[in-house]
Write a protein that holds these residues in place. Structure first.
Motif, PDB file in Angstrom:
ATOM      1  N   THR A 210       0.883  -1.075   0.067  1.00  0.00           N
ATOM      2  CA  THR A 210       0.066   0.078   0.098  1.00  0.00           C
ATOM      3  C   THR A 210       0.947   1.178  -0.016  1.00  0.00           C
ATOM      4  OG1 THR A 210      -0.050   0.301   2.299  1.00  0.00           O
ATOM      5  CG2 THR A 210      -1.684  -1.269   1.242  1.00  0.00           C
ATOM      6  N   VAL A 211       2.068   1.150   0.360  1.00  0.00           N
ATOM      7  CA  VAL A 211       2.783   2.442   0.693  1.00  0.00           C
ATOM      8  C   VAL A 211       3.295   3.043  -0.547  1.00  0.00           C
ATOM      9  CG1 VAL A 211       3.591   1.768   2.955  1.00  0.00           C
ATOM     10  CG2 VAL A 211       5.056   1.207   1.210  1.00  0.00           C
ATOM     11  N   GLY A 212       3.347   2.296  -1.672  1.00  0.00           N
ATOM     12  CA  GLY A 212       3.851   2.830  -2.858  1.00  0.00           C
ATOM     13  C   GLY A 212       3.041   3.651  -3.842  1.00  0.00           C
ATOM     14  N   GLY A 213       1.655   3.643  -3.571  1.00  0.00           N
ATOM     15  CA  GLY A 213       0.983   4.441  -4.212  1.00  0.00           C
ATOM     16  C   GLY A 213       0.580   3.964  -5.870  1.00  0.00           C
ATOM     17  N   GLN A 214       0.319   2.554  -5.684  1.00  0.00           N
ATOM     18  CA  GLN A 214      -0.171   1.904  -6.875  1.00  0.00           C
ATOM     19  C   GLN A 214      -1.380   2.367  -7.483  1.00  0.00           C
ATOM     20  OE1 GLN A 214      -0.308  -2.429  -6.938  1.00  0.00           O
ATOM     21  NE2 GLN A 214      -2.244  -2.261  -8.214  1.00  0.00           N
ATOM     22  N   VAL A 215      -2.484   2.706  -6.795  1.00  0.00           N
ATOM     23  CA  VAL A 215      -3.442   2.882  -7.425  1.00  0.00           C
ATOM     24  C   VAL A 215      -3.395   4.372  -8.067  1.00  0.00           C
ATOM     25  CG1 VAL A 215      -4.110   4.807  -5.341  1.00  0.00           C
ATOM     26  CG2 VAL A 215      -5.879   3.530  -6.492  1.00  0.00           C
ATOM     27  N   HIS A 216      -2.531   5.208  -8.058  1.00  0.00           N
ATOM     28  CA  HIS A 216      -2.310   6.416  -8.983  1.00  0.00           C
ATOM     29  C   HIS A 216      -1.793   5.811 -10.505  1.00  0.00           C
ATOM     30  CE1 HIS A 216      -2.556   9.015  -5.611  1.00  0.00           C
ATOM     31  NE2 HIS A 216      -1.459   8.699  -5.210  1.00  0.00           N
ATOM     32  N   ALA A 217      -1.173   4.722 -10.350  1.00  0.00           N
ATOM     33  CA  ALA A 217      -0.896   4.064 -11.572  1.00  0.00           C
ATOM     34  C   ALA A 217      -2.120   3.387 -12.178  1.00  0.00           C
ATOM     35  CB  ALA A 217       0.441   3.056 -11.669  1.00  0.00           C
ATOM     36  N   ASP A 218      -2.679   2.776 -11.403  1.00  0.00           N
ATOM     37  CA  ASP A 218      -4.099   2.155 -11.890  1.00  0.00           C
ATOM     38  C   ASP A 218      -4.926   3.149 -12.378  1.00  0.00           C
ATOM     39  OD1 ASP A 218      -3.414  -0.481 -10.669  1.00  0.00           O
ATOM     40  OD2 ASP A 218      -4.050  -0.168  -8.826  1.00  0.00           O
ATOM     41  N   ALA A 219      -4.964   4.224 -11.770  1.00  0.00           N
ATOM     42  CA  ALA A 219      -5.933   5.343 -12.242  1.00  0.00           C
ATOM     43  C   ALA A 219      -5.574   5.870 -13.574  1.00  0.00           C
ATOM     44  CB  ALA A 219      -5.989   6.532 -11.318  1.00  0.00           C
ATOM     45  N   ALA A 220      -4.165   6.111 -13.314  1.00  0.00           N
ATOM     46  CA  ALA A 220      -3.664   6.494 -15.146  1.00  0.00           C
ATOM     47  C   ALA A 220      -4.238   5.532 -16.015  1.00  0.00           C
ATOM     48  CB  ALA A 220      -2.279   6.724 -15.003  1.00  0.00           C
ATOM     49  N   SER A 221      -3.712   4.137 -15.889  1.00  0.00           N
ATOM     50  CA  SER A 221      -4.056   3.377 -16.636  1.00  0.00           C
ATOM     51  C   SER A 221      -5.787   3.288 -17.332  1.00  0.00           C
ATOM     52  CB  SER A 221      -3.665   1.897 -16.289  1.00  0.00           C
ATOM     53  OG  SER A 221      -4.228   0.893 -17.087  1.00  0.00           O
TER      54      SER A 221
END
Length: 639
Positions: free
Chosen positions: A331-342
């Motif tokens: 959770t700490v790395g901010g994967q959701v920002h990459a998910d949202a961009a995709s």
């Protein structure tokens, strides 16, 4: 006389010959001629190892005898960046040999034994044999644990050591008894093994051997035989204290918490100051985004969050004790920002699909136009893979447009709408509000009803971006907001083929989408990221086959069923990444959706009543680890 001997003032030597030590060591820290028992708590020629793959940090805590340095040694001490000195002696000892103050360091006296009844008795006891001296030293170490007054002073000392911002030095007169017990307790908190703790304790004999020899030589032989045990240390002294801990409290942990009243948080701060872990629980088996997150957690040990009263330090030390990172590494790395961009880069395809039944103009006569609207709804889930946690995407929105036929060969359309998206993944959630417009045209060489045609579509949108990440492990939530724009274009070549009972329309084309999201800094957590702006482009080849069937009469209505299948293949790099920074450390995360190939299919049904048309469409998509569905309701009116 005895108090001076017990505390080993400078008139007495402080070592027994090295041969008497159970284990001899050499310190990394420079030996000071004028303060011969000064040393770094961290270890000898190499830093001590600790439990759970840890290594003691140098330059955190120093132990010493009284600070009476020469000019050269004072310069060495002043160069170590020591911020606090804790003098464990009695006022009488201090008056006889006051400390030389260090530049930039605070000074505090924490009198371990002088203010207690048992301490006063210890300093006045008399004996006539070496055996009595040894027994007294053993009893002194037991009193460190059994005496309430001494425990209170040690409590104060350890709390001060936890709170100091920078390196600290603690000392008594000889740096062996009060200082020795303090060092042993700190090393135990750090997770150093018992043999090493004893070795550190006995190192006094090595460091002060020369002065001890000279002092004993100056004494009458009978006196030297009696008082020699007081000038150095023996394993039985420290062991007596350790045995008292077991007898009175059952364990060192109980002594620290029950006997000294130290909180778990304080113990974790002390351990965080002293120890750096070479690897974290389970880190070796992690890959992809989780590995990057675990690496960030490990690197943060060198930041100002470590060894302080921070949520991060408490989390990390708890994880060490529990033997698991508890999923926080994902959770700490901010994967959701990459998910949202995709997700956003694939919105152009959704817009095209939603508008597709109305934009060709094949059902219009020259000069006619159709006003239409379509609702947007969809879901796509991507299972966790080797490099990313699972993600899910939800979309809903509305689009209104107008299509007009200008000639036998040309029609054009335009529309505007909004799409509200929600993307979840790796403990995070992003809401995206996209307001967009779309324009396009179809041109056919032999007329729009049959033959070869070219479709061109362009869309552009404005984006509001809000995110929240629940980090877990007591680390709080990181929130962010940003804005940006999303643009895209599709160019396709197709052929419209009327048959007796259906119309086939295959096409091949390319689609390009570009996202420009402004960078932003999250708030609300110590581990909130400074997220880089995301500028990403997705290029893909698309193939579609549409089939519409002959109308079916149902009263005054005509029902027109249809099906559509599609295939999209990403050209070039098909992955989407996001990058962030935290306290000077970088982290990169990859979106869960990384399919190069994506398949889709759907069925639709339009019901026509004169100029009015109503319909619905449902579809499914899949590829790699992703699967989803979509649906829309449609309405139009012909003018």
């Amino acid at each position: 006389m005895f108090q001076r001997l017990l505390c080993s003032l400078s008139v007495l030597s402080l070592s027994i010959a090295a041969a008497q030590a159970a284990e001899t060591t050499t310190l990394d820290t420079a030996h000071l001629h004028s303060i011969d028992n000064f040393r770094d708590l961290a270890g000898t020629t190499t830093a001590y190892s600790t439990a759970n793959d840890g290594t003691m940090r140098a330059g955190v805590f120093y132990r010493s005898n009284a600070l009476t340095p020469s000019a050269a040694d004072l310069a060495t001490l002043n160069g170590l960046g020591i911020k606090a000195v804790y003098d464990l002696r009695t006022p009488t000892e201090i008056a006889g040999t006051p400390d030389t103050l260090l530049t930039g360091a605070t000074y505090e006296n924490i009198d371990i034994i002088g203010s207690t009844t048992s301490g006063s008795n210890i300093t006045t006891v008399s004996f006539t044999s070496a055996a009595d001296a040894i027994a007294m030293m053993q009893q002194t170490n037991r009193a460190f644990i059994s005496d309430a007054g001494m425990r209170g002073q040690f409590t104060r000392l350890f709390n001060e050591l936890a709170s100091v911002d920078g390196a600290a030095l603690f000392h008594c007169t000889a740096g062996k008894d009060r200082t020795g017990w303090t060092a042993a307790v700190l090393l135990s908190i750090a997770g150093v093994d018992n043999a090493t703790i004893m070795s550190n304790y006995l190192a006094t004999n090595d460091y002060t051997a020369a002065r001890m020899k000279a002092t004993l030589a100056a004494m009458p032989a009978s006196m030297a035989a009696i008082y020699a045990p007081l000038l150095g240390v023996e394993a039985s002294y420290l062991q007596a204290g350790l045995d008292q801990v077991t007898a009175q409290y059952g364990s060192m942990d109980n002594y620290l918490k029950q006997g000294l009243g130290l909180s778990q948080e304080t113990l974790y701060v002390l351990r965080g100051k002293m120890v750096e872990y070479n690897s974290l629980p389970g880190q070796a088996g992690l890959i992809g985004n989780a590995a990057a997150g675990a690496q960030l957690l490990q690197q943060l040990q060198s930041s100002n969050l470590s060894g302080t009263y921070s949520a991060y330090n408490y989390y990390l030390q708890s994880a060490i004790d529990a033997g698991t990172l508890g999923g926080v590494e994902s959770t700490v790395g901010g994967q959701v920002h990459a998910d949202a961009a995709s997700y956003l880069l694939r919105q152009g395809a959704m817009i095209d699909q939603a508008a597709a039944p109305f934009i060709s103009g094949t059902d219009l006569k020259v000069g006619q136009y159709r006003l239409w609207s379509t609702a947007l709804a969809g879901y796509l889930g991507t299972d966790g893979s080797s490099h990313a946690a699972s993600s899910n995407e939800h979309s809903q929105g509305l689009m209104v447009g107008l299509t007009q036929r200008f000639s036998e060969q040309l029609s054009a359309h335009g529309g505007f709408g909004y799409s509200r998206g929600n993307v979840g993944g790796a403990g995070g959630e992003v809401d995206t509000d996209l307001t967009f417009f779309s324009v396009g045209a179809r041109y056919a060489l032999d007329g729009l009803e049959r033959g070869l045609f070219v479709d061109a579509d362009v869309n552009a949108g404005w984006l509001d971006y809000d995110s929240k990440r629940d980090l877990g492990g007591g680390l709080g939530s990181a929130k962010g907001d940003s804005h940006g724009n999303l643009t895209g274009a599709t160019l396709a070549l197709g052929y419209r083929l009327p048959l007796s009972s259906m119309i086939l329309e295959p096409s091949l084309g390319v689609r390009v989408s570009h996202l420009d999201l402004s960078g932003f800094k999250e708030k609300g957590s110590e581990l909130a990221l400074d997220v880089d702006g995301i500028q990403a482009t997705r290029r893909s080849a698309v193939a579609n086959l549409k089939a519409s069937f002959a109308p079916i009469g149902m009263g005054a209505w005509n029902l027109v069923p249809g099906v559509e299948v599609g295939y999209e293949r990403v050209l070039g790099d098909h992955t989407v990444d996001s990058e962030g920074h935290l306290l000077g450390l970088d982290i990169e995360q990859r979106a869960a959706f990384d399919n190069r190939d994506q398949f889709s299919g759907g069925v639709n049904l339009m019901a026509n009543l004169g100029a009015l048309s109503l319909g619905a469409e449902v579809g499914a998509s899949g590829g790699g680890d992703s699967h989803g569905f979509s649906g829309s309701l449609k309405a139009s009116y012909l003018f």
